[in-house]
Design an enzyme around this catalytic site. Structure first.
Site, mmCIF file in Angstrom:
data_model
loop_
_atom_site.group_PDB
_atom_site.id
_atom_site.type_symbol
_atom_site.label_atom_id
_atom_site.label_comp_id
_atom_site.label_asym_id
_atom_site.label_seq_id
_atom_site.Cartn_x
_atom_site.Cartn_y
_atom_site.Cartn_z
ATOM 1 N N CYS A 291 38.436 42.431 24.192
ATOM 2 C CA CYS A 291 39.372 42.130 25.560
ATOM 3 C C CYS A 291 38.535 42.279 26.850
ATOM 4 O O CYS A 291 37.398 42.807 26.878
ATOM 5 C CB CYS A 291 40.191 43.576 25.441
ATOM 6 S SG CYS A 291 41.242 43.904 26.920
ATOM 7 N N ASP A 292 38.753 41.582 27.645
ATOM 8 C CA ASP A 292 37.933 41.670 29.049
ATOM 9 C C ASP A 292 37.806 42.692 29.620
ATOM 10 O O ASP A 292 36.874 43.095 30.406
ATOM 11 C CB ASP A 292 38.720 40.499 29.769
ATOM 12 C CG ASP A 292 37.920 40.076 31.149
ATOM 13 O OD1 ASP A 292 36.702 40.060 31.026
ATOM 14 O OD2 ASP A 292 38.480 39.953 32.145
ATOM 15 N N CYS B 87 33.199 42.461 45.903
ATOM 16 C CA CYS B 87 34.194 42.782 46.014
ATOM 17 C C CYS B 87 34.569 44.440 45.937
ATOM 18 O O CYS B 87 34.076 45.031 45.092
ATOM 19 C CB CYS B 87 35.196 41.999 45.029
ATOM 20 S SG CYS B 87 35.252 40.211 45.131
ATOM 21 N N ARG C 143 37.479 41.406 49.892
ATOM 22 C CA ARG C 143 36.478 40.095 49.175
ATOM 23 C C ARG C 143 35.357 39.729 50.104
ATOM 24 O O ARG C 143 35.525 38.958 50.946
ATOM 25 C CB ARG C 143 37.296 39.103 48.821
ATOM 26 C CG ARG C 143 38.152 39.213 47.552
ATOM 27 C CD ARG C 143 38.731 38.073 47.087
ATOM 28 N NE ARG C 143 39.482 38.201 45.758
ATOM 29 C CZ ARG C 143 39.062 38.226 44.701
ATOM 30 N NH1 ARG C 143 37.680 38.162 44.649
ATOM 31 N NH2 ARG C 143 39.784 38.790 43.415
ATOM 32 N N TYR D 148 36.601 46.497 45.141
ATOM 33 C CA TYR D 148 37.566 46.806 44.155
ATOM 34 C C TYR D 148 37.207 46.227 42.677
ATOM 35 O O TYR D 148 37.894 46.617 41.684
ATOM 36 C CB TYR D 148 39.003 46.673 44.304
ATOM 37 C CG TYR D 148 39.128 45.386 44.600
ATOM 38 C CD1 TYR D 148 39.390 44.207 43.725
ATOM 39 C CD2 TYR D 148 39.457 44.947 45.827
ATOM 40 C CE1 TYR D 148 39.583 42.863 43.900
ATOM 41 C CE2 TYR D 148 39.824 43.714 46.201
ATOM 42 C CZ TYR D 148 40.078 42.551 45.285
ATOM 43 O OH TYR D 148 40.180 41.441 45.626
ATOM 44 N N CYS E 160 49.295 38.805 27.484
ATOM 45 C CA CYS E 160 48.991 39.869 26.664
ATOM 46 C C CYS E 160 49.432 41.436 26.989
ATOM 47 O O CYS E 160 50.163 41.997 26.167
ATOM 48 C CB CYS E 160 47.619 39.733 25.926
ATOM 49 S SG CYS E 160 46.341 40.113 27.280
ATOM 50 N N LEU F 116 42.381 47.554 39.444
ATOM 51 C CA LEU F 116 42.043 48.795 38.319
ATOM 52 C C LEU F 116 40.895 49.907 38.777
ATOM 53 O O LEU F 116 39.991 49.152 39.558
ATOM 54 C CB LEU F 116 41.339 48.083 37.088
ATOM 55 C CG LEU F 116 42.390 47.376 36.395
ATOM 56 C CD1 LEU F 116 41.923 46.434 35.129
ATOM 57 C CD2 LEU F 116 43.542 48.347 35.553
#
Length: 375
Positions: free
Chosen positions: A276-277, A19, A134, A21, A255, A195
């Site tokens: 955190c991921d 992907c 994608r 991004y 979260c 992101l």
């Protein structure tokens, strides 16, 4: 002790797509070890054993990637075997998996249905929009494969929701995407802002989501959702659902809407644990689940530091009229830090515009939701 929730990466950063991004690819490139391969059965067993011993209400195991189906169906059959073996307290165990859907076949769909997995299926909209971002390693779009998975999920009655990544291109076509999801009766939707690579100034890539585009996206998506909600045609959009719940006095379950980080247990394929991921990086390594217990990991120095630094809010943020509903947003959107502290959220202006635009109707929606609960 609250429910124990684990985010597990059984295939590390390995993925069968490319992907354009993908944030996790850029995270993996920053580590000494880019990929930890496939999680061993020994690590899986230790993790499940310790999780079910530690949890005292229920246990949530969420599998992500990379692409978690690359671990293979037998891996998840072992998971169920270990859960049955070690769940001596008879706790509710909730399994979920986030997948691009490309590898799902009849065997996968049957297994997921029989074992009550909740599936997050990545789909960015109709073919021209989805296939723009994608793509596989041959640069070919994956829309048709994902829609074939949708058919299998319907056939086997797999419980699933749709996850759409909001990049620059997606944001321009919000109504087209929403109507596509409606046409296919996708009732549970998540829209996740794209992101840029961690540590870089945002906005430098073709896919980068600008503040202006994000504001446009939120306002137009809200118009469509609100019209349906007030017309008794409910589509769940996770962000809007949480805002309505907050207005009603409930805590958000996302979260990034809490205003302060929690220390998650993100477990890489080698058993390494991170808070955190978005920060599965060497500098935030907390320990290894094979050697350490959850209590030890929970109170590790890196866990403490991760939470502590997220508490900082700029004076501009705290004095904002929307602070109680926005709470500064996700720490990841407040990068790169300045003097070791998070800065103002990159999408601050977008959120201000959105709340100004929608708050009266959000309050209307909250009143309707409260009346529905009382009915």
């Amino acid at each position: 002790m609250p429910p124990l929730s684990l985010l597990i990466k059984p295939a590390s950063s390995l993925c069968n797509l490319r992907c354009r991004y993908c944030f996790y690819h850029s995270i993996a490139e920053k580590r000494m070890t880019e990929s930890y391969g496939i999680m061993s059965y020994n690590t899986l067993e230790k993790m499940v054993e310790k999780a079910l011993a530690f949890a005292d209400s229920n246990c949530i195991l969420a599998f992500q990637g990379g692409e978690p189906t690359l671990a293979g169906l037998d891996f998840y059959k072992k998971l169920i075997e270990f859960e049955n073996k070690y769940n001596v307290k008879n706790l509710p165990v909730n399994n979920s998996i986030q997948t691009n859907g490309v590898m799902i076949d009849e065997d996968w769909a049957e297994f997921l249905a029989e074992n009550n997995f909740l599936v997050g299926l990545s789909l960015d909209g109709p073919p021209d929009i989805h296939d723009a971002g994608r793509v596989d390693h041959m640069e070919k779009g994956t829309f048709n494969k994902v829609m074939n998975t949708v058919k299998l999920f319907s056939k086997y009655k797999v419980e699933y929701n749709i996850l759409c990544v909001v990049n620059s291109y997606v944001a321009r076509h919000v109504k087209k995407i929403y109507n596509f999801f409606k046409k296919n009766d996708f009732r549970f939707l998540q829209f996740i802002p794209c992101l840029d690579p961690l540590g870089e100034e945002p906005g430098r890539y073709e896919y980068s989501l600008s503040t202006e585009r994000f504001a446009y996206f939120l306002k137009n998506l809200f118009d469509e959702w609100y019209k349906d909600f007030m017309g008794d045609n409910y589509f769940s959009i996770r962000y809007f659902d949480n805002l309505v719940g907050m207005i009603m006095g409930y805590l958000p379950e996302v979260c990034g809407m809490m205003g302060i980080c929690n220390c998650q247990f993100v477990i890489e394929a080698d058993g390494g644990v991170y808070p955190c991921d978005f920060y599965v990086l060497d500098e935030w390594y907390m320990g290894n689940i094979v050697d350490s217990g959850f209590e030890e990991l929970r109170f590790s120095e890196n866990a403490r530091k991760f939470v502590e630094v997220s508490k900082h809010q700029s004076p501009e943020c705290k004095s904002c009229r929307w602070f109680t509903i926005c709470r500064g947003g996700c720490r990841r959107s407040r990068e790169p830090f300045m003097d070791g502290k998070p800065v103002l959220n990159y999408y601050c202006q977008a959120y201000k515009e959105f709340f100004e635009y929608s708050m009266e109707r959000l309050e209307n929606a909250a009143r309707k939701a409260a009346a529905m609960r009382r009915a």
